[in-house]
Design a protein around this motif. Sequence first.
Motif, PDB file in Angstrom:
ATOM      1  N   CYS A   1       2.188   8.139   9.754  1.00 44.77           N
ATOM      2  CA  CYS A   1       2.022   7.740   8.351  1.00 44.77           C
ATOM      3  C   CYS A   1       1.630   6.268   8.242  1.00 44.77           C
ATOM      4  O   CYS A   1       0.811   5.891   7.397  1.00 44.77           O
ATOM      5  CB  CYS A   1       3.308   8.002   7.577  1.00 44.77           C
ATOM      6  SG  CYS A   1       3.752   9.755   7.431  1.00 44.77           S
TER       7      CYS A   1
ATOM      8  N   GLU B   1      -5.974   2.877   5.112  1.00 43.71           N
ATOM      9  CA  GLU B   1      -6.269   2.734   3.685  1.00 43.71           C
ATOM     10  C   GLU B   1      -6.319   1.263   3.279  1.00 43.71           C
ATOM     11  O   GLU B   1      -7.171   0.851   2.481  1.00 43.71           O
ATOM     12  CB  GLU B   1      -5.206   3.466   2.863  1.00 43.71           C
ATOM     13  CG  GLU B   1      -5.308   4.977   2.921  1.00 43.71           C
ATOM     14  CD  GLU B   1      -6.599   5.486   2.324  1.00 43.71           C
ATOM     15  OE1 GLU B   1      -7.043   4.922   1.301  1.00 43.71           O
ATOM     16  OE2 GLU B   1      -7.183   6.429   2.889  1.00 43.71           O
TER      17      GLU B   1
ATOM     18  N   GLN C   1      -2.017   5.778   8.754  1.00 43.42           N
ATOM     19  CA  GLN C   1      -2.796   6.182   7.583  1.00 43.42           C
ATOM     20  C   GLN C   1      -2.800   5.090   6.520  1.00 43.42           C
ATOM     21  O   GLN C   1      -3.848   4.779   5.935  1.00 43.42           O
ATOM     22  CB  GLN C   1      -2.225   7.478   7.014  1.00 43.42           C
ATOM     23  CG  GLN C   1      -2.366   8.676   7.939  1.00 43.42           C
ATOM     24  CD  GLN C   1      -1.821   9.944   7.319  1.00 43.42           C
ATOM     25  OE1 GLN C   1      -1.441   9.967   6.147  1.00 43.42           O
ATOM     26  NE2 GLN C   1      -1.772  11.009   8.097  1.00 43.42           N
ATOM     27  N   PHE C   2      -1.652   4.487   6.286  1.00 40.39           N
ATOM     28  CA  PHE C   2      -1.594   3.412   5.293  1.00 40.39           C
ATOM     29  C   PHE C   2      -2.348   2.170   5.771  1.00 40.39           C
ATOM     30  O   PHE C   2      -2.954   1.459   4.963  1.00 40.39           O
ATOM     31  CB  PHE C   2      -0.138   3.063   4.986  1.00 40.39           C
ATOM     32  CG  PHE C   2       0.588   4.127   4.219  1.00 40.39           C
ATOM     33  CD1 PHE C   2       0.187   4.477   2.942  1.00 40.39           C
ATOM     34  CD2 PHE C   2       1.669   4.795   4.777  1.00 40.39           C
ATOM     35  CE1 PHE C   2       0.850   5.463   2.227  1.00 40.39           C
ATOM     36  CE2 PHE C   2       2.339   5.781   4.072  1.00 40.39           C
ATOM     37  CZ  PHE C   2       1.929   6.122   2.796  1.00 40.39           C
TER      38      PHE C   2
ATOM     39  N   HIS D   1      -9.626  -0.688   1.742  1.00 36.96           N
ATOM     40  CA  HIS D   1      -9.659  -1.461   0.499  1.00 36.96           C
ATOM     41  C   HIS D   1     -10.153  -2.889   0.748  1.00 36.96           C
ATOM     42  O   HIS D   1     -10.946  -3.426  -0.044  1.00 36.96           O
ATOM     43  CB  HIS D   1      -8.266  -1.487  -0.131  1.00 36.96           C
ATOM     44  CG  HIS D   1      -7.813  -0.152  -0.620  1.00 36.96           C
ATOM     45  ND1 HIS D   1      -6.479   0.187  -0.781  1.00 36.96           N
ATOM     46  CD2 HIS D   1      -8.512   0.962  -0.974  1.00 36.96           C
ATOM     47  CE1 HIS D   1      -6.382   1.418  -1.219  1.00 36.96           C
ATOM     48  NE2 HIS D   1      -7.604   1.919  -1.339  1.00 36.96           N
TER      49      HIS D   1
ATOM     50  N   LYS E   1       2.302   1.807  -3.446  1.00 38.50           N
ATOM     51  CA  LYS E   1       1.314   2.306  -4.403  1.00 38.50           C
ATOM     52  C   LYS E   1       1.218   3.824  -4.355  1.00 38.50           C
ATOM     53  O   LYS E   1       1.115   4.487  -5.389  1.00 38.50           O
ATOM     54  CB  LYS E   1      -0.062   1.696  -4.103  1.00 38.50           C
ATOM     55  CG  LYS E   1      -0.209   0.244  -4.510  1.00 38.50           C
ATOM     56  CD  LYS E   1      -1.619  -0.237  -4.204  1.00 38.50           C
ATOM     57  CE  LYS E   1      -1.794  -1.702  -4.582  1.00 38.50           C
ATOM     58  NZ  LYS E   1      -3.165  -2.192  -4.258  1.00 38.50           N
ATOM     59  N   GLN E   2       1.238   4.363  -3.137  1.00 36.29           N
ATOM     60  CA  GLN E   2       1.082   5.803  -2.983  1.00 36.29           C
ATOM     61  C   GLN E   2       2.416   6.540  -3.018  1.00 36.29           C
ATOM     62  O   GLN E   2       2.452   7.726  -3.333  1.00 36.29           O
ATOM     63  CB  GLN E   2       0.353   6.105  -1.666  1.00 36.29           C
ATOM     64  CG  GLN E   2      -1.019   5.463  -1.569  1.00 36.29           C
ATOM     65  CD  GLN E   2      -1.779   5.906  -0.340  1.00 36.29           C
ATOM     66  OE1 GLN E   2      -1.556   6.988   0.194  1.00 36.29           O
ATOM     67  NE2 GLN E   2      -2.703   5.067   0.128  1.00 36.29           N
ATOM     68  N   THR E   3       3.491   5.835  -2.667  1.00 36.58           N
ATOM     69  CA  THR E   3       4.823   6.444  -2.683  1.00 36.58           C
ATOM     70  C   THR E   3       5.765   5.491  -3.405  1.00 36.58           C
ATOM     71  O   THR E   3       6.442   4.666  -2.774  1.00 36.58           O
ATOM     72  CB  THR E   3       5.324   6.711  -1.250  1.00 36.58           C
ATOM     73  OG1 THR E   3       4.312   7.385  -0.506  1.00 36.58           O
ATOM     74  CG2 THR E   3       6.579   7.573  -1.265  1.00 36.58           C
TER      75      THR E   3
ATOM     76  N   GLU F   1       0.834  -1.208   0.000  1.00 29.72           N
ATOM     77  CA  GLU F   1       0.000   0.000   0.000  1.00 29.72           C
ATOM     78  C   GLU F   1       0.866   1.255   0.000  1.00 29.72           C
ATOM     79  O   GLU F   1       0.548   2.245  -0.680  1.00 29.72           O
ATOM     80  CB  GLU F   1      -0.911  -0.018   1.237  1.00 29.72           C
ATOM     81  CG  GLU F   1      -1.943   1.087   1.266  1.00 29.72           C
ATOM     82  CD  GLU F   1      -3.001   0.913   0.206  1.00 29.72           C
ATOM     83  OE1 GLU F   1      -3.494   1.939  -0.306  1.00 29.72           O
ATOM     84  OE2 GLU F   1      -3.335  -0.250  -0.121  1.00 29.72           O
TER      85      GLU F   1
END
Length: 239
Positions: free
Chosen positions: A54, A61, A57-58, A65, A39-41, A36
Motif C-alpha cells: 500500500c 500517486e 501505491q501511495f 501528482h 486524502k484517500q483514507t 496522500e
Amino acid sequence: MSKRRAATCQCSICHQTRPCSDVAPGESIREAIATEIQKQTPAWNSDQPVCTSCLNQFRAEHFRHLLEEEKGELSDLEMRVLDSLREQDSIAANVNEKFDQQLSLGDRISDQLANFGGSWAFLILFAAVVLIWMLFNGILIAQEAFDPYPFILLNLVLSCLAAIQAPVILMSQNRQEAKDRLRSEYDFQVNFRAELEIRLLHTKLDQLLSHQWQRLLEIQQLQLELMEELAERRDKPSS
C-alpha cells in the motif's frame, strides 16, 4: 522442535495480515506520503501501520501528482515507470533479446544478407568474381567470350545486384533504428525510475535528519531540566 512463527501485523489500509517486516509504522512515513494517505483514507492516522504494498501505491500517486505539477500531462513511458514503481517491478530488460523475438524469417534473412554485404568476405569475393569474369571474357577466351568487352552482361548483373542489395540494406537499417529507439525508451525508463528512487531516498534522509534533530533537542531539553534540578538541590539549604 517446532519453529517459531514470524510476528505478523495488520495493515490499516488493506486490512491484510503481513509479516511485521513488511509493515511500516505510521510515524515513520514522511509527511507528504502521509498527506496522500489521508486524502484517500481519511480515517487513517499516523499511529496506524501501513504495509509496503500500500505504501508503494501511495508513493507512486504522490510522485504522479508532483510530476503532473512540474510537467503537466505525463507520457505513456512515464506512466509505465510509475506503474512499475507502484508494483515494485523491474523495468530493466535485454533489448536485443526482446527485439529478436519479434523478427520474422524474412527479417533475419535480410539482416544476414546485409551483414554479409558489409563484410570483407563479400568485398574479396565480389572483386574475385569480377576479375575472373573480365579475364575469361577479355583475355583468356576472347574468341568464345559470352560477354565480350565492354562487358554489358556484367554491368547488368552488377546493376541487378545493387538494386537488390540497396533495399535489403535499408530494411536492415530501419530495424536497427527501431532497435535503437526501443533501447532509448528502456534507457529513459530506467533513468526515470532511478531519478524517482533517488528523490525518494533524499526525502527519507531529510526525514531521518529532522527526526534526529528533534530527538537531540528533546534530549538536550531533558539534560537542561536535570541540570536545573540538580542546581536547585545543591543550592537548597539543608534542613
